[in-house]
Design an enzyme around this catalytic site. Structure first.
Site, PDB file in Angstrom:
ATOM      1  N   PHE A   1       1.043  -0.859   0.248  1.00 55.00           N
ATOM      2  CA  PHE A   1       0.253   0.134  -0.284  1.00 55.00           C
ATOM      3  C   PHE A   1       1.081   1.214  -0.359  1.00 55.00           C
ATOM      4  O   PHE A   1       0.597   2.290  -0.783  1.00 55.00           O
ATOM      5  CB  PHE A   1      -1.552   0.109   1.195  1.00 55.00           C
ATOM      6  CG  PHE A   1      -0.303   0.627   2.337  1.00 55.00           C
ATOM      7  CD1 PHE A   1       0.191   0.079   3.146  1.00 55.00           C
ATOM      8  CD2 PHE A   1      -0.367   1.870   2.915  1.00 55.00           C
ATOM      9  CE1 PHE A   1       1.137   0.546   4.496  1.00 55.00           C
ATOM     10  CE2 PHE A   1       0.034   2.604   3.957  1.00 55.00           C
ATOM     11  CZ  PHE A   1       0.697   2.275   4.525  1.00 55.00           C
ATOM     12  N   LYS A   2       1.968   1.062   0.302  1.00 61.31           N
ATOM     13  CA  LYS A   2       2.814   2.268   0.492  1.00 61.31           C
ATOM     14  C   LYS A   2       2.697   3.023  -0.681  1.00 61.31           C
ATOM     15  O   LYS A   2       3.779   4.278  -0.941  1.00 61.31           O
ATOM     16  CB  LYS A   2       4.510   2.150   1.293  1.00 61.31           C
ATOM     17  CG  LYS A   2       4.055   1.939   2.530  1.00 61.31           C
ATOM     18  CD  LYS A   2       5.622   1.428   3.138  1.00 61.31           C
ATOM     19  CE  LYS A   2       5.839   0.982   4.932  1.00 61.31           C
ATOM     20  NZ  LYS A   2       4.425  -0.168   4.868  1.00 61.31           N
ATOM     21  N   ASP A   3       3.044   2.274  -1.805  1.00 63.41           N
ATOM     22  CA  ASP A   3       2.369   3.099  -3.976  1.00 63.41           C
ATOM     23  C   ASP A   3       1.972   3.984  -3.217  1.00 63.41           C
ATOM     24  O   ASP A   3       2.217   5.154  -4.115  1.00 63.41           O
ATOM     25  CB  ASP A   3       2.234   1.778  -4.460  1.00 63.41           C
ATOM     26  CG  ASP A   3       3.644   0.692  -4.318  1.00 63.41           C
ATOM     27  OD1 ASP A   3       4.663   1.369  -4.513  1.00 63.41           O
ATOM     28  OD2 ASP A   3       3.240  -0.160  -5.326  1.00 63.41           O
TER      29      ASP A   3
END
Ligand SMILES: *Cc1c(COP(=O)(O)O)cnc(C)c1O
Length: 486
Positions: A107-109
């Site tokens: 999810f850090k994208d």
């Protein structure tokens, strides 16, 4: 919109300054001075990039709205496979918000694909011409997501440091094969703390800063203390809610609870911002692994970082100091002196206790729970066997906690933060299968066992050439920083 420091309200900056600077000078984090009130019902009808631009525009008021829309369209298009907001039904009133369809499968994208664009524009807004040198200490996911986001961004160099043997083979290869002219990756002898301490020393070293300044280079960080990493994460709470409305599962105004696998408290804090902006979020459930420092805090009001550190199968949540909690304390206490005092106690004594009123106010919005390693494995298996839903170890922590916190009649959305194929050995073992030593063989075995396909970007790693194989000591991180020229 102005931003001020959690530890000193007199230090006010614009959003461009908050993003370019990262931390406030005295160590506080930047927070917005108010929670902008939005027409949540209307926002929920928008497509993802338009919704993102609109929410970003509430906070980044010194950015050109046309720029924000272009940046959001560029970020959340093909790079996310056209799927930035997949809400998968798991069972009755339980959903998984799959946030791993981006380029690095975590999810850090969402933040790290957008933040480089925000940084370049911040420098332009401020008329600054220096080169930005980003140093990242990582135990895995952040390093790759930052490399992918910042590669070939003009005016930026990025160097990532990970502990030798401290990441999975897939995570190591994701970093070692990174393309781009402005990227560098180093394995550091020791564990994650050794790498992190080495990087922190460089940030705190005034002489290094001065020598780099002579070459017009400024250090910066890509971790989640930067406001630019938080604000993009507010968007998917609105997107998930909007889908439930459009799917006829709820009427606008009904409460929805969210359960978030938590480490540094950034992802779940974005949900708090969504709630304070007017989205009908019910409870935010903070799910921890065996490093359950946040569970203890949310139950008792005492935060104790002085405790044993466990390496778990959900490594991105193996954290004892959750930096973004400071922002919540700021919003709840409304006192810079109080937050500064609590943070001083944390750094000097390793713990602090908030006032009963503070704890009560936090508990109005937050619930919590944690999962042991055995419970994580059992959860992966149960969701797969009972619901046909395959999840990774971090998401499993949240499913375990969600089941215990779900309220009758209130939909629960679990934030699914990584692809199960990023942690194939743990997932296979949880399903009761023999897990091959090699990550790629494990990935194939997981495909065969489940009939699912691994994300192409992960499967392709096996064929990619490794570009970086330098191993250094923590003390050498300073030399790496000083080797950069304008
Ligand atoms: C970073 C990460 C988390 C924790 O998110 P925070 O914002 O640090 O709380 C959870 N799951 C995965 C897969 C991550 O990479």
């Amino acid at each position: 919109m102005q931003f001020f420091s959690t530890r000193d309200y007199s230090r006010k900056v614009t959003s461009s300054e908050a993003i370019a600077q990262g931390l406030s000078g005295e160590g506080g984090l930047f927070v917005p001075e108010t929670f902008p009130q939005v027409d949540a019902q209307e926002l929920c009808t928008l497509d993802y990039p338009t919704m993102a631009a609109s929410i970003l525009g509430q906070y980044l008021t010194d950015y050109d709205p046309a720029f924000l829309l272009r940046a959001a369209e560029k970020t959340y298009g093909p790079a996310f496979g056209g799927k930035p907001d997949v809400l998968a039904p798991v069972s009755d009133s339980l959903y998984a918000l799959e946030l791993w369809h981006g380029p690095t499968c975590a999810f850090k994208d969402y933040a790290l694909q957008l933040m480089p664009k925000l940084l370049v524009e911040a420098k332009r807004n401020l008329g600054r011409t220096e080169k930005t040198l980003i140093l990242v200490a990582t135990s895995g996911d952040t390093g790759k997501a930052a490399l992918d986001g910042y590669h070939d961004i003009p005016g930026v160099e990025i160097a990532v440091f990970y502990p030798t043997g401290g990441t999975s083979e897939i995570q190591r290869l994701q970093m070692a094969t990174q393309e781009g002219e402005n990227v560098a990756v180093y394995a550091v002898r020791g564990n994650f703390d050794d790498a992190q301490t080495g990087v922190k020393r460089v940030f705190a070293d005034k002489e290094i800063a001065a020598r780099l300044a002579e070459r017009n280079i400024r250090l910066s960080s890509a971790n989640s203390i930067n406001w630019g990493r938080l604000v993009p994460q507010i968007v998917y709470y609105f997107a998930a809610y909007g889908q439930l409305v459009r799917g006829g599962k709820i009427h606008f105004g009904d409460e929805v609870d969210f359960c978030v696998p938590t480490g540094n408290f950034g992802d779940i804090l974005a949900g708090y911002y969504a709630k304070r902006m007017g989205l009908p979020v019910g409870r935010l459930v903070c799910a921890s692994n065996k490093n359950n420092v946040l569970t203890d805090f949310l139950e008792t009001g005492t935060y104790t970082a002085k405790r044993e550190f466990y390496k778990t199968s959900s490594p991105s949540m193996d954290i004892l100091v959750s930096s973004n909690l400071e922002r919540l304390l700021c919003h709840v206490t409304g006192s810079d002196a109080e937050v500064a005092s609590l943070m001083r106690q944390l750094s000097e004594q390793g713990s602090y206790t908030v006032r009963p009123e503070t704890l009560a106010a936090i508990q109005e919005s937050f619930a919590c729970g944690w999962a042991s390693e055995e419970e994580v494995a059992a959860e992966i298996r149960a969701r797969y066997e009972q619901n046909g839903y395959l999840c990774d170890t971090h998401t499993a922590v949240a499913f375990h906690v969600a089941a215990r916190q779900q309220r009758a009649g209130v939909p629960m959305v679990v934030l699914s933060t990584a692809s199960p194929f990023k942690f194939p050995r743990s997932v296979l073992a949880a399903l009761g299968q023999e897990a091959p030593e090699n990550d790629f063989e494990a990935m194939q075995a997981l495909e065969q066992a489940t009939g699912r396909t691994a994300p192409a970007s992960l499967a392709a790693l096996r064929q990619k050439a490794e570009r970086f194989n330098t191993v250094i000591d923590p003390a050498e991180i300073a030399q790496v920083a000083l080797s950069y020229q304008q």
